[in-house]
Write a protein that holds these residues in place. Structure first.
Motif, PDB file in Angstrom:
ATOM      1  N   ASN A 127       0.800  -1.177  -0.004  1.00  0.00           N
ATOM      2  CA  ASN A 127      -0.077   0.037   0.031  1.00  0.00           C
ATOM      3  C   ASN A 127       0.806   1.298  -0.151  1.00  0.00           C
ATOM      4  O   ASN A 127       1.868   1.205  -0.103  1.00  0.00           O
ATOM      5  CB  ASN A 127      -0.938  -0.215   1.204  1.00  0.00           C
ATOM      6  CG  ASN A 127      -0.314  -0.094   2.669  1.00  0.00           C
ATOM      7  OD1 ASN A 127       0.834   0.368   2.547  1.00  0.00           O
ATOM      8  ND2 ASN A 127      -1.001  -0.523   3.582  1.00  0.00           N
ATOM      9  N   ARG A 128       0.223   2.473   0.156  1.00  0.00           N
ATOM     10  CA  ARG A 128       0.944   3.665   0.057  1.00  0.00           C
ATOM     11  C   ARG A 128       2.070   3.627   1.222  1.00  0.00           C
ATOM     12  O   ARG A 128       3.097   4.490   1.084  1.00  0.00           O
ATOM     13  CB  ARG A 128       0.104   4.789   0.205  1.00  0.00           C
ATOM     14  CG  ARG A 128      -0.882   5.063  -1.306  1.00  0.00           C
ATOM     15  CD  ARG A 128      -1.139   6.463  -1.526  1.00  0.00           C
ATOM     16  NE  ARG A 128      -1.679   6.633  -2.607  1.00  0.00           N
ATOM     17  CZ  ARG A 128      -1.143   7.138  -3.815  1.00  0.00           C
ATOM     18  NH1 ARG A 128       0.096   7.610  -3.655  1.00  0.00           N
ATOM     19  NH2 ARG A 128      -1.513   7.482  -5.059  1.00  0.00           N
ATOM     20  N   LYS A 129       1.864   3.132   2.249  1.00  0.00           N
ATOM     21  CA  LYS A 129       2.786   3.206   3.425  1.00  0.00           C
ATOM     22  C   LYS A 129       3.837   2.268   3.017  1.00  0.00           C
ATOM     23  O   LYS A 129       4.699   1.823   3.894  1.00  0.00           O
ATOM     24  CB  LYS A 129       1.943   2.931   4.708  1.00  0.00           C
ATOM     25  CG  LYS A 129       1.203   3.937   5.126  1.00  0.00           C
ATOM     26  CD  LYS A 129       0.346   3.595   6.512  1.00  0.00           C
ATOM     27  CE  LYS A 129      -0.475   4.627   7.047  1.00  0.00           C
ATOM     28  NZ  LYS A 129      -1.276   4.051   8.141  1.00  0.00           N
ATOM     29  N   LYS A 130       3.730   1.583   2.155  1.00  0.00           N
ATOM     30  CA  LYS A 130       4.799   0.469   1.697  1.00  0.00           C
ATOM     31  C   LYS A 130       4.579  -0.746   2.621  1.00  0.00           C
ATOM     32  O   LYS A 130       5.522  -1.530   2.971  1.00  0.00           O
ATOM     33  CB  LYS A 130       6.290   0.979   1.850  1.00  0.00           C
ATOM     34  CG  LYS A 130       6.500   2.345   1.153  1.00  0.00           C
ATOM     35  CD  LYS A 130       6.600   2.413  -0.089  1.00  0.00           C
ATOM     36  CE  LYS A 130       6.906   3.530  -0.655  1.00  0.00           C
ATOM     37  NZ  LYS A 130       6.337   4.866  -0.233  1.00  0.00           N
ATOM     38  N   GLU A 131       3.302  -1.179   3.060  1.00  0.00           N
ATOM     39  CA  GLU A 131       3.049  -2.160   3.848  1.00  0.00           C
ATOM     40  C   GLU A 131       2.287  -3.542   3.090  1.00  0.00           C
ATOM     41  O   GLU A 131       1.665  -3.082   2.226  1.00  0.00           O
ATOM     42  CB  GLU A 131       2.287  -1.957   4.974  1.00  0.00           C
ATOM     43  CG  GLU A 131       2.804  -0.976   6.016  1.00  0.00           C
ATOM     44  CD  GLU A 131       1.576  -0.309   6.845  1.00  0.00           C
ATOM     45  OE1 GLU A 131       2.196   0.383   7.723  1.00  0.00           O
ATOM     46  OE2 GLU A 131       0.562  -0.122   6.511  1.00  0.00           O
ATOM     47  N   SER A 132       2.388  -4.549   3.439  1.00  0.00           N
ATOM     48  CA  SER A 132       1.877  -5.885   2.809  1.00  0.00           C
ATOM     49  C   SER A 132       1.354  -6.591   3.849  1.00  0.00           C
ATOM     50  O   SER A 132       2.133  -6.627   5.104  1.00  0.00           O
ATOM     51  CB  SER A 132       2.941  -6.606   1.937  1.00  0.00           C
ATOM     52  OG  SER A 132       3.932  -7.358   2.572  1.00  0.00           O
ATOM     53  N   PRO A 133       0.668  -7.449   3.768  1.00  0.00           N
ATOM     54  CA  PRO A 133       0.103  -8.347   4.625  1.00  0.00           C
ATOM     55  C   PRO A 133       0.904  -9.537   5.483  1.00  0.00           C
ATOM     56  O   PRO A 133       0.857  -9.701   6.702  1.00  0.00           O
ATOM     57  CB  PRO A 133      -1.160  -9.175   3.891  1.00  0.00           C
ATOM     58  CG  PRO A 133      -1.503  -8.213   2.919  1.00  0.00           C
ATOM     59  CD  PRO A 133      -0.121  -7.604   2.403  1.00  0.00           C
ATOM     60  N   THR A 134       1.840  -9.632   4.961  1.00  0.00           N
ATOM     61  CA  THR A 134       2.802 -10.723   5.217  1.00  0.00           C
ATOM     62  C   THR A 134       4.261  -9.904   6.038  1.00  0.00           C
ATOM     63  O   THR A 134       4.867 -10.516   6.869  1.00  0.00           O
ATOM     64  CB  THR A 134       3.566 -11.557   4.282  1.00  0.00           C
ATOM     65  OG1 THR A 134       3.949 -10.651   3.037  1.00  0.00           O
ATOM     66  CG2 THR A 134       2.608 -12.676   3.384  1.00  0.00           C
ATOM     67  N   GLY A 135       4.203  -8.604   5.630  1.00  0.00           N
ATOM     68  CA  GLY A 135       5.354  -7.816   6.493  1.00  0.00           C
ATOM     69  C   GLY A 135       6.755  -8.337   6.078  1.00  0.00           C
ATOM     70  O   GLY A 135       7.766  -7.855   6.566  1.00  0.00           O
ATOM     71  N   ASP A 136       6.701  -8.676   4.647  1.00  0.00           N
ATOM     72  CA  ASP A 136       8.139  -9.023   4.063  1.00  0.00           C
ATOM     73  C   ASP A 136       8.813  -7.608   3.759  1.00  0.00           C
ATOM     74  O   ASP A 136       9.974  -7.681   3.744  1.00  0.00           O
ATOM     75  CB  ASP A 136       7.949  -9.671   2.791  1.00  0.00           C
ATOM     76  CG  ASP A 136       7.342 -11.264   2.955  1.00  0.00           C
ATOM     77  OD1 ASP A 136       7.938 -11.825   3.877  1.00  0.00           O
ATOM     78  OD2 ASP A 136       6.483 -11.623   2.207  1.00  0.00           O
ATOM     79  N   GLU A 137       8.138  -6.648   3.718  1.00  0.00           N
ATOM     80  CA  GLU A 137       8.852  -5.481   3.265  1.00  0.00           C
ATOM     81  C   GLU A 137       9.664  -4.889   4.334  1.00  0.00           C
ATOM     82  O   GLU A 137      10.526  -4.232   4.035  1.00  0.00           O
ATOM     83  CB  GLU A 137       7.639  -4.237   3.172  1.00  0.00           C
ATOM     84  CG  GLU A 137       7.008  -3.970   4.330  1.00  0.00           C
ATOM     85  CD  GLU A 137       5.874  -4.651   4.676  1.00  0.00           C
ATOM     86  OE1 GLU A 137       5.371  -4.624   5.569  1.00  0.00           O
ATOM     87  OE2 GLU A 137       5.456  -5.696   3.878  1.00  0.00           O
ATOM     88  N   VAL A 138       9.267  -5.436   5.730  1.00  0.00           N
ATOM     89  CA  VAL A 138      10.307  -5.034   6.939  1.00  0.00           C
ATOM     90  C   VAL A 138      11.612  -6.154   6.755  1.00  0.00           C
ATOM     91  O   VAL A 138      12.742  -5.475   6.929  1.00  0.00           O
ATOM     92  CB  VAL A 138       9.360  -5.401   8.142  1.00  0.00           C
ATOM     93  CG1 VAL A 138      10.496  -5.122   9.310  1.00  0.00           C
ATOM     94  CG2 VAL A 138       8.366  -4.521   8.404  1.00  0.00           C
TER      95      VAL A 138
END
Length: 189
Positions: A127-138
Motif C-alpha cells: 500500500n502507500r505506506k509500503k506495507e503488505s499483509p505478510t510484513g516481508d517489506e520489513v
C-alpha cells in the motif's frame, strides 16, 4: 536386515512429515488479495500471480507498457549466459505507483523473453505506506517501490530501487549478476 528396513521406513516417515509441514506453512500466504481504497480505488495487496495484472483496472497501465517496451536484446543475451533463471527474484511494487506502472510491466516482459520460471518469482504489492499483509517489506527493508531484489540461495545479490540506474532494468540486472561471485558473466567481459 529388519532393523535397516525399520530405519529406512522411519526416515521416509520423518521426511514426509517435514515436507507436509513446509507445505502447510507455505499455504498460509493468501494470493491475489485485492482491497478497495478510498483514494486509489482498487489496489492489489500482498503476494500476487502475474496474471492479476491482466485484469481490470490494472490492465489499463500494464498491457500498454508491457507491449510497447523495446527490450535491449544484447542485455537479454547476457542474462541468458549468466543464467538469470537460476536466481530468485522478489519484486515489491504498488498498483497505485507510477514508477511501478512503468517498470513492473517491463520487468515481466524481460522475464517472459528469458522464459523465467514463475515459481522463482515473488511479486508483493504494497500500500502507500509500503506495507503488505505478510510484513516481508520489513525483512527486506523496502523504502521505495518498485524494488526488484535478486537472490541466490536465499542471499541477496543486489537490488534495483525505484528506477534502473542504467535506464534499463535488463542492463541493471546484468550489472547485478556481474557482482555475484558464482556468475559466469565475468568470463565474458
Amino acid at each position: 536386515k529388519n532393523n535397516m528396513k525399520k530405519f529406512i521406513t522411519n526416515i521416509v516417515a520423518v521426511s514426509c512429515l517435514v515436507l507436509a509441514s513446509q507445505q502447510f506453512s507455505a499455504q498460509k500466504v493468501v494470493m491475489n488479495r485485492e482491497v478497495e481504497t478510498q483514494n486509489d480505488g482498487k489496489m492489489l495487496l500482498g503476494n500476487q500471480f502475474k496474471e492479476q495484472f491482466l485484469k481490470a483496472p490494472y490492465a489499463d497501465w500494464y498491457v500498454k507498457e508491457h507491449d510497447e517496451y523495446a527490450i535491449d536484446q544484447k542485455a537479454i543475451g547476457e542474462l541468458r549466459k549468466a543464467k538469470l533463471t537460476s536466481y530468485s527474484l522478489v519484486v515489491f511494487m504498488g498498483t497505485w505507483c507510477e514508477d511501478s506502472h512503468r517498470d513492473f510491466p517491463r520487468l515481466m516482459k524481460i522475464l517472459e523473453e528469458l522464459k523465467y520460471p514463475d515459481n522463482k518469482l515473488t511479486i508483493i504489492a504494497v500500500n502507500r505506506k509500503k506495507e503488505s499483509p505478510t510484513g516481508d517489506e520489513v525483512r527486506y527493508n523496502i523504502q521505495k517501490v518498485p524494488t526488484i531484489i535478486v537472490e541466490k540461495y536465499g542471499k541477496e545479490i543486489g537490488r534495483i530501487i525505484e528506477m534502473p540506474t542504467s535506464g534499463y532494468i535488463e542492463r541493471d540486472l546484468v550489472n547485478i549478476l556481474k557482482k555475484d561471485d558464482s556468475s559466469v558473466i565475468k568470463e565474458i567481459f
